[in-house]
Design a protein around this motif. Structure first.
Motif, PDB file in Angstrom:
ATOM      1  N   VAL A   1      18.792  20.737  38.580  1.00 38.23           N
ATOM      2  CA  VAL A   1      18.952  21.643  37.100  1.00 38.23           C
ATOM      3  C   VAL A   1      18.758  20.125  36.142  1.00 38.23           C
ATOM      4  CG1 VAL A   1      20.536  22.601  36.087  1.00 38.23           C
ATOM      5  CG2 VAL A   1      20.421  23.374  37.704  1.00 38.23           C
ATOM      6  N   LEU A   2      19.486  18.941  36.577  1.00 38.35           N
ATOM      7  CA  LEU A   2      19.327  17.584  35.726  1.00 38.35           C
ATOM      8  C   LEU A   2      17.723  17.634  35.682  1.00 38.35           C
ATOM      9  CD1 LEU A   2      20.575  15.512  34.777  1.00 38.35           C
ATOM     10  CD2 LEU A   2      21.022  14.245  37.191  1.00 38.35           C
ATOM     11  N   ARG A   3      16.480  17.865  36.526  1.00 38.58           N
ATOM     12  CA  ARG A   3      15.659  17.326  36.479  1.00 38.58           C
ATOM     13  C   ARG A   3      15.100  17.692  35.309  1.00 38.58           C
ATOM     14  NH1 ARG A   3      13.359  17.688  41.372  1.00 38.58           N
ATOM     15  NH2 ARG A   3      14.194  15.012  40.937  1.00 38.58           N
ATOM     16  N   LYS A   4      14.842  19.816  35.350  1.00 36.21           N
ATOM     17  CA  LYS A   4      14.661  20.578  34.139  1.00 36.21           C
ATOM     18  C   LYS A   4      15.476  20.338  32.869  1.00 36.21           C
ATOM     19  CE  LYS A   4      13.827  25.126  36.804  1.00 36.21           C
ATOM     20  NZ  LYS A   4      14.556  26.371  36.831  1.00 36.21           N
ATOM     21  N   MET A   5      16.594  20.027  32.767  1.00 33.66           N
ATOM     22  CA  MET A   5      17.335  19.631  31.651  1.00 33.66           C
ATOM     23  C   MET A   5      15.921  18.400  30.973  1.00 33.66           C
ATOM     24  SD  MET A   5      21.079  20.353  31.641  1.00 33.66           S
ATOM     25  CE  MET A   5      21.493  21.744  31.445  1.00 33.66           C
ATOM     26  N   THR A   6      16.074  17.094  31.951  1.00 34.28           N
ATOM     27  CA  THR A   6      15.517  15.463  31.479  1.00 34.28           C
ATOM     28  C   THR A   6      13.833  16.322  31.271  1.00 34.28           C
ATOM     29  OG1 THR A   6      17.217  14.551  32.858  1.00 34.28           O
ATOM     30  CG2 THR A   6      15.427  13.521  32.163  1.00 34.28           C
ATOM     31  N   GLU A   7      13.498  16.476  31.388  1.00 35.42           N
ATOM     32  CA  GLU A   7      12.006  16.394  31.299  1.00 35.42           C
ATOM     33  C   GLU A   7      11.703  17.514  30.293  1.00 35.42           C
ATOM     34  OE1 GLU A   7      10.301  18.276  35.075  1.00 35.42           O
ATOM     35  OE2 GLU A   7      10.298  16.194  36.230  1.00 35.42           O
ATOM     36  N   GLY A   8      12.482  18.800  30.519  1.00 36.60           N
ATOM     37  CA  GLY A   8      12.638  19.702  28.571  1.00 36.60           C
ATOM     38  C   GLY A   8      13.520  19.158  27.915  1.00 36.60           C
ATOM     39  N   ARG A   9      13.863  18.021  27.558  1.00 42.34           N
ATOM     40  CA  ARG A   9      14.931  17.390  26.779  1.00 42.34           C
ATOM     41  C   ARG A   9      15.855  18.095  26.368  1.00 42.34           C
ATOM     42  NH1 ARG A   9      13.520  12.634  25.033  1.00 42.34           N
ATOM     43  NH2 ARG A   9      13.908  12.936  22.830  1.00 42.34           N
ATOM     44  N   PHE A  10      16.462  19.270  27.419  1.00 43.98           N
ATOM     45  CA  PHE A  10      17.615  19.747  26.632  1.00 43.98           C
ATOM     46  C   PHE A  10      18.972  19.594  27.362  1.00 43.98           C
ATOM     47  CE2 PHE A  10      14.872  22.355  29.123  1.00 43.98           C
ATOM     48  CZ  PHE A  10      15.948  22.567  30.294  1.00 43.98           C
ATOM     49  N   ARG A  11      19.407  20.378  26.079  1.00 40.89           N
ATOM     50  CA  ARG A  11      21.249  19.671  27.686  1.00 40.89           C
ATOM     51  C   ARG A  11      22.466  20.595  28.163  1.00 40.89           C
ATOM     52  NH1 ARG A  11      23.759  16.669  22.356  1.00 40.89           N
ATOM     53  NH2 ARG A  11      22.637  17.879  21.742  1.00 40.89           N
ATOM     54  N   HIS A  12      21.799  22.196  27.233  1.00 39.39           N
ATOM     55  CA  HIS A  12      22.787  23.225  27.957  1.00 39.39           C
ATOM     56  C   HIS A  12      21.637  24.345  28.557  1.00 39.39           C
ATOM     57  CE1 HIS A  12      24.293  21.527  23.943  1.00 39.39           C
ATOM     58  NE2 HIS A  12      25.254  21.657  24.941  1.00 39.39           N
ATOM     59  N   MET A  13      21.775  24.609  29.237  1.00 40.36           N
ATOM     60  CA  MET A  13      21.249  25.939  30.186  1.00 40.36           C
ATOM     61  C   MET A  13      21.894  26.925  31.278  1.00 40.36           C
ATOM     62  SD  MET A  13      19.232  25.155  34.158  1.00 40.36           S
ATOM     63  CE  MET A  13      17.745  24.743  33.088  1.00 40.36           C
ATOM     64  N   PRO A  14      21.818  28.387  29.781  1.00 40.98           N
ATOM     65  CA  PRO A  14      22.398  29.802  30.864  1.00 40.98           C
ATOM     66  C   PRO A  14      22.113  29.945  32.379  1.00 40.98           C
ATOM     67  CG  PRO A  14      21.437  29.851  28.794  1.00 40.98           C
ATOM     68  CD  PRO A  14      21.244  28.261  28.960  1.00 40.98           C
ATOM     69  N   VAL A  15      23.072  30.034  33.252  1.00 36.38           N
ATOM     70  CA  VAL A  15      23.272  30.540  34.368  1.00 36.38           C
ATOM     71  C   VAL A  15      23.016  31.829  33.881  1.00 36.38           C
ATOM     72  CG1 VAL A  15      24.384  30.320  36.488  1.00 36.38           C
ATOM     73  CG2 VAL A  15      24.868  28.599  34.745  1.00 36.38           C
ATOM     74  N   ILE A  16      22.292  32.713  35.011  1.00 38.82           N
ATOM     75  CA  ILE A  16      21.519  33.672  35.565  1.00 38.82           C
ATOM     76  C   ILE A  16      21.550  34.317  36.558  1.00 38.82           C
ATOM     77  CG2 ILE A  16      19.875  35.592  35.121  1.00 38.82           C
ATOM     78  CD1 ILE A  16      21.028  34.144  32.716  1.00 38.82           C
ATOM     79  N   GLU A  17      22.456  35.835  37.118  1.00 44.53           N
ATOM     80  CA  GLU A  17      22.785  35.995  38.007  1.00 44.53           C
ATOM     81  C   GLU A  17      22.555  37.938  37.827  1.00 44.53           C
ATOM     82  OE1 GLU A  17      25.335  35.011  42.132  1.00 44.53           O
ATOM     83  OE2 GLU A  17      26.484  36.158  40.702  1.00 44.53           O
ATOM     84  N   ASN A  18      21.541  38.296  39.141  1.00 45.99           N
ATOM     85  CA  ASN A  18      21.589  39.720  38.724  1.00 45.99           C
ATOM     86  C   ASN A  18      21.157  40.351  37.116  1.00 45.99           C
ATOM     87  OD1 ASN A  18      22.035  39.862  41.746  1.00 45.99           O
ATOM     88  ND2 ASN A  18      24.499  40.131  41.437  1.00 45.99           N
ATOM     89  N   ASP A  19      20.156  39.241  36.767  1.00 46.56           N
ATOM     90  CA  ASP A  19      20.000  39.361  35.197  1.00 46.56           C
ATOM     91  C   ASP A  19      21.059  39.631  33.799  1.00 46.56           C
ATOM     92  OD1 ASP A  19      17.703  40.181  35.724  1.00 46.56           O
ATOM     93  OD2 ASP A  19      18.091  42.299  36.072  1.00 46.56           O
ATOM     94  N   ALA A  20      22.346  38.839  34.394  1.00 46.51           N
ATOM     95  CA  ALA A  20      24.276  38.685  33.988  1.00 46.51           C
ATOM     96  C   ALA A  20      23.575  37.466  33.777  1.00 46.51           C
ATOM     97  CB  ALA A  20      24.473  39.340  34.363  1.00 46.51           C
TER      98      ALA A  20
END
Length: 173
Positions: free
Chosen positions: A123-142
């Motif tokens: 997750v940290l790698r995705k945020m750093t590479e994408g240059r964003f600071r917030h990521m929603p967490v999805i489980e079973n389409d919710a």
């Protein structure tokens, strides 16, 4: 040689030794996941609709003391995310005309999401590479939560403090 020095002997090796890292401890260590952050942080998610104004978004960001809002439709489906950065950029582009604009006009629609069992390092790698600071967490389409880069860094700092404390205890013994 100082008089207090004694060469090692065979019986010295019989004492129990400890290792901060072994191949076994490195491979068997439990992976830190998004779920661990949500368990301590909570699963509060603040959202608004695409038709809301940026003024309403700014008020919500201020009141909740957060840096981003999810944008959902009437059925709760994730449509986008609106961050402070998005608003600041629009303020620079349309000074004095920004707050009446709609959220849907500036929200980010290609939202990177993660699952609760995703490794924090991923997750940290995705945020750093994408240059964003917030990521929603999805489980079973919710949507079950949101993690920030600050959450991930803080979690890791706490881990490092704990590891340091344990090492000091081993050394002091």
């Amino acid at each position: 040689m100082p008089s207090s020095y004694q060469a090692p002997s065979r019986k010295d090796k019989m004492h129990e030794t400890t290792h901060s890292q072994t191949s076994e401890s490195n491979t068997s260590k439990e992976t830190a996941t998004v779920r661990k952050i949500l368990d301590t942080k909570g699963k509060d998610v603040f959202a608004l609709r695409p038709q809301n104004t940026l003024h309403e978004a700014v008020v919500m960001l201020k009141e909740k003391r957060i840096g981003a809002l999810l944008v959902k439709d009437a059925d709760g489906k994730l449509l986008g995310i609106l961050s402070e950065r998005d608003i600041v950029r629009r303020l620079a582009e349309t000074p004095g005309q920004t707050l009446p604009q709609r959220v849907e006009d500036i929200m980010t629609t290609s939202v990177e999401v993660c699952g609760p069992d995703d490794a924090l390092i991923t997750v940290l790698r995705k945020m750093t590479e994408g240059r964003f600071r917030h990521m929603p967490v999805i489980e079973n389409d919710a949507i079950i939560g949101i993690v920030t880069i600050g959450d991930v860094v803080n979690y890791r700092l706490n881990e490092l403090e704990y590891e340091s404390l344990k090492l000091k205890q081993l050394i002091v013994g």
